[in-house]
Motif scaffolding. Structure first.
Motif, PDB file in Angstrom:
ATOM      1  N   ILE A 313       0.454  10.515 -22.283  1.00 18.47           N
ATOM      2  CA  ILE A 313      -0.335  11.657 -22.742  1.00 18.47           C
ATOM      3  C   ILE A 313      -1.779  11.439 -22.315  1.00 18.47           C
ATOM      4  CG2 ILE A 313       1.156  12.289 -24.654  1.00 18.47           C
ATOM      5  CD1 ILE A 313      -0.642  10.774 -26.539  1.00 18.47           C
ATOM      6  N   GLY A 314      -2.478  12.519 -21.994  1.00 18.00           N
ATOM      7  CA  GLY A 314      -3.860  12.393 -21.534  1.00 18.00           C
ATOM      8  C   GLY A 314      -4.319  13.677 -20.885  1.00 18.00           C
ATOM      9  N   HIS A 315      -4.992  13.548 -19.738  1.00 15.37           N
ATOM     10  CA  HIS A 315      -5.441  14.734 -18.996  1.00 15.37           C
ATOM     11  C   HIS A 315      -5.787  14.325 -17.565  1.00 15.37           C
ATOM     12  CE1 HIS A 315      -7.092  18.661 -18.137  1.00 15.37           C
ATOM     13  NE2 HIS A 315      -6.950  19.045 -19.384  1.00 15.37           N
ATOM     14  N   SER A 316      -5.365  15.150 -16.617  1.00 18.34           N
ATOM     15  CA  SER A 316      -5.699  14.947 -15.208  1.00 18.34           C
ATOM     16  C   SER A 316      -6.836  15.869 -14.805  1.00 18.34           C
ATOM     17  CB  SER A 316      -4.476  15.242 -14.326  1.00 18.34           C
ATOM     18  OG  SER A 316      -3.431  14.337 -14.577  1.00 18.34           O
ATOM     19  N   GLY A 317      -7.386  15.601 -13.631  1.00 21.00           N
ATOM     20  CA  GLY A 317      -8.430  16.459 -13.088  1.00 21.00           C
ATOM     21  C   GLY A 317      -8.515  16.274 -11.591  1.00 21.00           C
ATOM     22  N   GLY A 318      -9.327  17.092 -10.969  1.00 21.63           N
ATOM     23  CA  GLY A 318      -9.505  16.920  -9.531  1.00 21.63           C
ATOM     24  C   GLY A 318     -10.182  18.100  -8.890  1.00 21.63           C
ATOM     25  N   GLY A 319     -10.407  17.951  -7.615  1.00 20.76           N
ATOM     26  CA  GLY A 319     -11.028  18.955  -6.776  1.00 20.76           C
ATOM     27  C   GLY A 319     -10.969  18.427  -5.361  1.00 20.76           C
ATOM     28  N   ALA A 320     -11.624  19.105  -4.444  1.00 18.25           N
ATOM     29  CA  ALA A 320     -11.632  18.632  -3.065  1.00 18.25           C
ATOM     30  C   ALA A 320     -12.327  17.273  -2.989  1.00 18.25           C
ATOM     31  CB  ALA A 320     -12.354  19.635  -2.177  1.00 18.25           C
ATOM     32  N   GLY A 345      -3.604   9.758  -5.465  1.00 18.11           N
ATOM     33  CA  GLY A 345      -3.447   8.409  -5.976  1.00 18.11           C
ATOM     34  C   GLY A 345      -3.901   8.147  -7.392  1.00 18.11           C
ATOM     35  N   ALA A 346      -4.468   9.115  -8.108  1.00 23.15           N
ATOM     36  CA  ALA A 346      -4.973   8.810  -9.447  1.00 23.15           C
ATOM     37  C   ALA A 346      -3.826   8.477 -10.406  1.00 23.15           C
ATOM     38  CB  ALA A 346      -5.795   9.979  -9.980  1.00 23.15           C
ATOM     39  N   GLU A 347      -2.839   9.377 -10.512  1.00 23.85           N
ATOM     40  CA  GLU A 347      -1.729   9.130 -11.434  1.00 23.85           C
ATOM     41  C   GLU A 347      -0.909   7.908 -11.028  1.00 23.85           C
ATOM     42  OE1 GLU A 347      -2.506  12.178 -10.387  1.00 23.85           O
ATOM     43  OE2 GLU A 347      -2.681  13.472 -12.160  1.00 23.85           O
ATOM     44  N   ALA A 348      -0.658   7.757  -9.723  1.00 18.86           N
ATOM     45  CA  ALA A 348       0.136   6.619  -9.253  1.00 18.86           C
ATOM     46  C   ALA A 348      -0.583   5.301  -9.544  1.00 18.86           C
ATOM     47  CB  ALA A 348       0.405   6.753  -7.755  1.00 18.86           C
ATOM     48  N   THR A 349      -1.895   5.288  -9.362  1.00 16.28           N
ATOM     49  CA  THR A 349      -2.659   4.073  -9.629  1.00 16.28           C
ATOM     50  C   THR A 349      -2.664   3.754 -11.113  1.00 16.28           C
ATOM     51  OG1 THR A 349      -4.073   4.465  -7.707  1.00 16.28           O
ATOM     52  CG2 THR A 349      -4.910   2.956  -9.385  1.00 16.28           C
ATOM     53  N   ALA A 350      -2.855   4.775 -11.952  1.00 19.77           N
ATOM     54  CA  ALA A 350      -2.846   4.549 -13.398  1.00 19.77           C
ATOM     55  C   ALA A 350      -1.505   3.985 -13.846  1.00 19.77           C
ATOM     56  CB  ALA A 350      -3.149   5.852 -14.128  1.00 19.77           C
ATOM     57  N   LEU A 351      -0.412   4.542 -13.342  1.00 16.80           N
ATOM     58  CA  LEU A 351       0.903   4.064 -13.722  1.00 16.80           C
ATOM     59  C   LEU A 351       1.137   2.637 -13.241  1.00 16.80           C
ATOM     60  CD1 LEU A 351       3.565   4.696 -15.097  1.00 16.80           C
ATOM     61  CD2 LEU A 351       4.388   5.664 -12.936  1.00 16.80           C
ATOM     62  N   ALA A 352       0.680   2.320 -12.036  1.00 19.93           N
ATOM     63  CA  ALA A 352       0.835   0.958 -11.518  1.00 19.93           C
ATOM     64  C   ALA A 352       0.050  -0.035 -12.355  1.00 19.93           C
ATOM     65  CB  ALA A 352       0.371   0.905 -10.063  1.00 19.93           C
ATOM     66  N   LEU A 353      -1.138   0.350 -12.782  1.00 15.85           N
ATOM     67  CA  LEU A 353      -1.937  -0.535 -13.640  1.00 15.85           C
ATOM     68  C   LEU A 353      -1.224  -0.773 -14.980  1.00 15.85           C
ATOM     69  CD1 LEU A 353      -5.456   1.001 -12.977  1.00 15.85           C
ATOM     70  CD2 LEU A 353      -4.725  -1.297 -12.290  1.00 15.85           C
ATOM     71  N   LEU A 354      -0.681   0.294 -15.562  1.00 13.24           N
ATOM     72  CA  LEU A 354       0.009   0.151 -16.844  1.00 13.24           C
ATOM     73  C   LEU A 354       1.277  -0.685 -16.686  1.00 13.24           C
ATOM     74  CD1 LEU A 354      -0.449   3.814 -18.081  1.00 13.24           C
ATOM     75  CD2 LEU A 354      -1.440   1.774 -19.141  1.00 13.24           C
ATOM     76  N   GLU A 355       1.990  -0.499 -15.592  1.00 11.08           N
ATOM     77  CA  GLU A 355       3.210  -1.292 -15.372  1.00 11.08           C
ATOM     78  C   GLU A 355       2.907  -2.769 -15.223  1.00 11.08           C
ATOM     79  OE1 GLU A 355       4.844   0.711 -12.023  1.00 11.08           O
ATOM     80  OE2 GLU A 355       6.079   2.064 -13.229  1.00 11.08           O
TER      81      GLU A 355
END
Length: 357
Positions: A313-320, A345-355
């Motif tokens: 749970i959380g929130h994503s964000g982004g732009g160009a 890469g934001a979500e993938a990196t966060a998940l890799a850090l948590l794993e």
């Protein structure tokens, strides 16, 4: 008028007719732990550094800011390159600050989630039927002003009058409550509601209600005069894209700050230090499907049910040139925040850090 749809006029809200919502299975609030935290032990920090090194190689990013927080145990924070500024942009992940300040007003009885937005803002399409809840959950049906063709040719900080003018020109896309569609204008309007109820400007409200009480001394809401000299810039955008700029986002994503302070805010939020337990549970009660992906939206919050994995749970964000995410892993009971100056890469990196934990 937008030629892609016929504007919809509605006197009342409608029942939801979109794709199935996610049944909430989130136990909140979390057990409280101290907000001050020591560094995580060296072995854990070394593993997290290795993950960040690999993410930098794989993502093609020009910079990454990241932090991990395990309540009751410690925190890790780093950047790549290590010389990068500690202050990052968080884009739409900043919407949770706006939503939290609105829910504070609800807790104090100053507004209701079911109040029509027309109480504070006049001349909106379907303004008598759109409620505060609709704005928070992106179920208002309002167009997103930053998608306007003329705006995209000359992007700038919009006044409230300019925002409303664009929304009126395009008209509503559906009746409030009937469907879900992401619109930054929903949060621009919520910022205006905050200012009209509280009195001071939006930037001051967020500072007084959230940043100062949590001692987030390096986090701020950007304003038109902000030079962003201390903030990691986004990666150069592609042709025809508008570079991410928090000053233009305002209440829809104008927060900048260190990754570690984003996690202090989220821990305080999920532990019901900022809003009541009832308001916190309400924020995650109705979770609407987003973009045909395994992501769902509540009241300024998101849920990510990973297949054969934990619920985040959380929130994503982004732009160009910018991708961000702040998440809490409900299984590992840990937080991660990642801001990538790049295209992925934001979500993938966060998940890799948590794993790695």
């Amino acid at each position: 008028m937008n030629s892609g749809y016929a504007p919809t006029l509605c006197d009342t809200q409608r029942a939801y007719r979109g794709q199935p919502k996610l049944a909430s299975r989130i136990a909140l609030p979390l057990k409280r732990h101290p907000l001050s935290a020591p560094p995580l032990p060296a072995p854990a920090a070394k593993r997290l550094d290795s993950v960040l090194d690999e993410a930098m190689r794989r993502s093609g990013a020009s910079a990454i800011n990241a932090a991990v927080r395990v309540p009751g145990k410690g925190v890790w924070e780093s950047t790549r390159p290590r010389s990068a500024p500690a202050i990052a942009q968080w884009a739409s992940a900043g919407k949770t600050f706006t939503a939290t300040a609105i829910l504070m007003l609800v807790d104090r009885g100053q507004i209701s989630l079911d109040d029509p937005v027309s109480i504070w803002i006049e001349d909106l399409p379907n303004g008598n039927a759109i409620t505060i809840r609709h704005l928070l959950s992106h179920t208002s049906g309002l167009f997103s002003a930053n998608e306007d063709r003329a705006y995209r040719q000359a992007p700038r900080i919009l006044s409230l009058a300019e925002e409303i003018s664009i929304l009126k020109r395009h008209g509503a896309m559906f009746c409030p409550g009937e469907n879900w569609r992401y619109s930054n204008s929903n949060y621009s309007l919520l910022g205006a509601v905050l200012s009209r109820v509280e009195g001071p400007p939006y930037t001051q409200v967020i500072s007084e209600r959230i940043l100062k009480p949590l001692h987030l001394t390096r986090t701020r809401v950007t304003s038109e005069s902000d030079t962003l000299d201390d903030v990691v810039p986004p990666q150069a955008p592609g042709a025809g894209e508008i570079a991410a700029d928090p000053r233009k986002a305002g209440p829809a994503g104008g927060i900048v700050g260190p990754a570690s302070e984003m996690l202090v805010f989220w821990q305080a939020l999920l532990e019901a230090r900022l809003i009541s337990p009832a308001a916190l549970r309400t924020a995650f009660q109705d979770l609407y499907p987003m973009f045909g992906q395994p992501m769902y939206y509540g009241l300024g919050v998101m849920a990510y049910p990973l297949q054969d994995g934990p619920l985040l749970i959380g929130h994503s964000g982004g732009g160009a040139g910018l991708k961000t995410v702040i998440v809490y892993d409900t299984t590992r009971q840990a937080f991660a925040a990642v801001s990538v100056s790049g295209q992925k890469g934001a979500e993938a990196t966060a998940l890799a850090l948590l794993e790695t934990l």
